[in-house]
Enzyme design. Sequence first.
Site, PDB file in Angstrom:
ATOM      1  N   GLU A  15      16.118  -0.635   8.450  1.00 27.73           N
ATOM      2  CA  GLU A  15      16.425   0.751   8.811  1.00 27.73           C
ATOM      3  C   GLU A  15      16.033   1.046  10.264  1.00 27.73           C
ATOM      4  O   GLU A  15      16.627   1.889  10.922  1.00 27.73           O
ATOM      5  CB  GLU A  15      15.693   1.716   7.857  1.00 27.73           C
ATOM      6  CG  GLU A  15      16.556   2.880   7.435  1.00 27.73           C
ATOM      7  CD  GLU A  15      15.973   3.712   6.307  1.00 27.73           C
ATOM      8  OE1 GLU A  15      16.724   4.021   5.364  1.00 27.73           O
ATOM      9  OE2 GLU A  15      14.776   4.083   6.345  1.00 27.73           O
ATOM     10  N   HIS A  63      13.426 -22.836  -5.429  1.00 28.07           N
ATOM     11  CA  HIS A  63      14.351 -23.208  -6.500  1.00 28.07           C
ATOM     12  C   HIS A  63      15.568 -22.301  -6.513  1.00 28.07           C
ATOM     13  O   HIS A  63      16.253 -22.187  -7.521  1.00 28.07           O
ATOM     14  CB  HIS A  63      13.616 -23.149  -7.848  1.00 28.07           C
ATOM     15  CG  HIS A  63      12.424 -24.047  -7.871  1.00 28.07           C
ATOM     16  ND1 HIS A  63      12.469 -25.338  -8.338  1.00 28.07           N
ATOM     17  CD2 HIS A  63      11.147 -23.847  -7.435  1.00 28.07           C
ATOM     18  CE1 HIS A  63      11.274 -25.898  -8.204  1.00 28.07           C
ATOM     19  NE2 HIS A  63      10.456 -25.019  -7.649  1.00 28.07           N
ATOM     20  N   LYS A  71      24.921  10.027   1.904  1.00 27.74           N
ATOM     21  CA  LYS A  71      24.195  11.159   1.320  1.00 27.74           C
ATOM     22  C   LYS A  71      25.094  12.385   1.261  1.00 27.74           C
ATOM     23  O   LYS A  71      25.172  13.067   0.252  1.00 27.74           O
ATOM     24  CB  LYS A  71      23.005  11.519   2.230  1.00 27.74           C
ATOM     25  CG  LYS A  71      21.718  10.832   1.942  1.00 27.74           C
ATOM     26  CD  LYS A  71      20.625  11.570   2.727  1.00 27.74           C
ATOM     27  CE  LYS A  71      19.456  10.692   3.030  1.00 27.74           C
ATOM     28  NZ  LYS A  71      18.529  11.302   3.983  1.00 27.74           N
TER      29      LYS A  71
HETATM   30  O1  PA5 Z   1      12.191   5.682   6.362  1.00 28.19           O
HETATM   31  C1  PA5 Z   1      12.717   6.739   6.052  1.00 28.19           C
HETATM   32  O2  PA5 Z   1      12.638   7.750   6.786  1.00 28.19           O
HETATM   33  C2  PA5 Z   1      13.485   6.889   4.762  1.00 28.19           C
HETATM   34  O3  PA5 Z   1      13.559   5.696   4.069  1.00 28.19           O
HETATM   35  C3  PA5 Z   1      12.802   7.937   3.872  1.00 28.19           C
HETATM   36  O4  PA5 Z   1      11.489   7.543   3.620  1.00 28.19           O
HETATM   37  C4  PA5 Z   1      13.544   8.148   2.564  1.00 28.19           C
HETATM   38  O5  PA5 Z   1      14.873   8.504   2.816  1.00 28.19           O
HETATM   39  C5  PA5 Z   1      12.883   9.249   1.743  1.00 28.19           C
HETATM   40  O6  PA5 Z   1      12.808  10.431   2.494  1.00 28.19           O
HETATM   41  P1  PA5 Z   1      11.834  11.594   2.109  1.00 28.19           P
HETATM   42  O7  PA5 Z   1      10.442  11.147   2.256  1.00 28.19           O
HETATM   43  O8  PA5 Z   1      12.185  12.704   3.068  1.00 28.19           O
HETATM   44  O9  PA5 Z   1      12.125  11.994   0.682  1.00 28.19           O
END
Ligand code: PA5
Length: 453
Positions: free
Chosen positions: A281, A310, A422
């Site tokens: 990410e 394996h 989303k």
């Molecule tokens: O790294 C990030 O920002 C995302 O993976 C969030 O942690 C994830 O989308 C969850 O978001 P939130 O903590 O706002 O619910």
Amino acid sequence: MKNLKFDYNFSVDAHVKSGISSVDISKYLERVKTGLGRLEEMVSNDQVGFPNLCTSDISSIKDFAKESKGKFNDLIVVGIGGSALGIEMLTNALLPVGNNSKSLADRGFFPRCWIADNIDPSKIFGIVKKCKAEDTLVVIISKSGNTVETAANYSYIHDWLLSSGVEISKHVVVVTDPEKGPLREYVTANNLRSFPIMSSIGGRFSVLSPVGLLPAALLGIDIDKLLLGAKELTSKGYDQLLLASAIYLYFMENGKSINVMMAYSSKLEKFSEWFCQLWGESLGKKLTYDNKEITFGTTPVRATGAIDQHSQIQLFREGTLDKHVSFIGVASHEFDKEVTGNYYPAFNYLKGIKLGDLLNAELKATEGALLTSNVPSIRVDIDQVDEYTLGQLINFYQFIVPIIGLTVNIDPFNQPGVEEAKDYAYGLMNREGYEGKKIELEKIYIKDEKFTI
Ligand code: PA5
């Protein structure tokens, strides 16, 4: 307590054909220094907060954990992505295997732990079925306070708590933004106990904030030691981090489009999962800060030794040579024990060998096997899996990833690429304000029967 070791022998051209030369090491070192400089600037401007977490005041977390000890048989953590992967990693590494099957006394009067991340109905149903509302503490974690999966899973749990007749404020704690978001409003409206996630802490960089520390402390994990390990990582400066960032960046830019994280410990399986989110990410970006097309990033793949010997090693050695492998070695394994192999003569060669030694020998053997196939690798060594070493591993990668990102001028702290799906999902759920997204999706989502059999 010793700091982790970074061994890049099998990434240099003296040892592996596609390895990095000493000239390139110097060149890349110079480059990643700019990344570190930018990171330091962002930290000093309060734009980025994760490096300061290891010295933050955690007394309110510890007090709450102390006050809650023995009161609950179950802890349900509701969150997803960066709000769940950190605590998954901590529980996998630091709690005994099968912890949830032990009695409360055998668990030291700490609760069992369930993580409600996915919105798979069978998962949340199974969790709730195992717990009694009157003995359960629910920790809702969401920085934005807006995440659909977390909202839906908590709704399910909220209904279960209400139907069991318990008082919500005694059974629910929230970790969210200190000022804004619907979850913060919910906290205020219902006078719930809460802990803040400061705006400078990104979701995937939040495990050492209340996001990871609150549930960890409630489960009896030594959070002081975790923070100490993280802090000590940079106690002697940044040379190790710079070198590691340089090596990783070199392979990213020189044909290794896959970054395999292979830890030789089942206790680090979830570490690899946490790492994949952090890497993917943060570094998978299309545009630079100044909006130039870059299409950067390599694909993180998780593997566990010896299991994946394996499974995936065949591919790593003989498939496309597009991988750089990161091994994690653990010098000493908890509960290590000699085996005898004496149940049948064919297995007598095992006599006197400890399982942990066998695991570590297999790590060495696999490093060697990859070397002979010209697959470059690095190795990170820790003494054992405990709070200190995990804190070290966490900060090792929490630093390397933004250093790399900032070096190539991408934003390692955002994730614009996750928004589209989303928004389409909100449209499909008929959420107000997303009607256009539903129409947009219907327009592009055209499938022909003739391509389905
Ligand atoms: O790294 C990030 O920002 C995302 O993976 C969030 O942690 C994830 O989308 C969850 O978001 P939130 O903590 O706002 O619910």
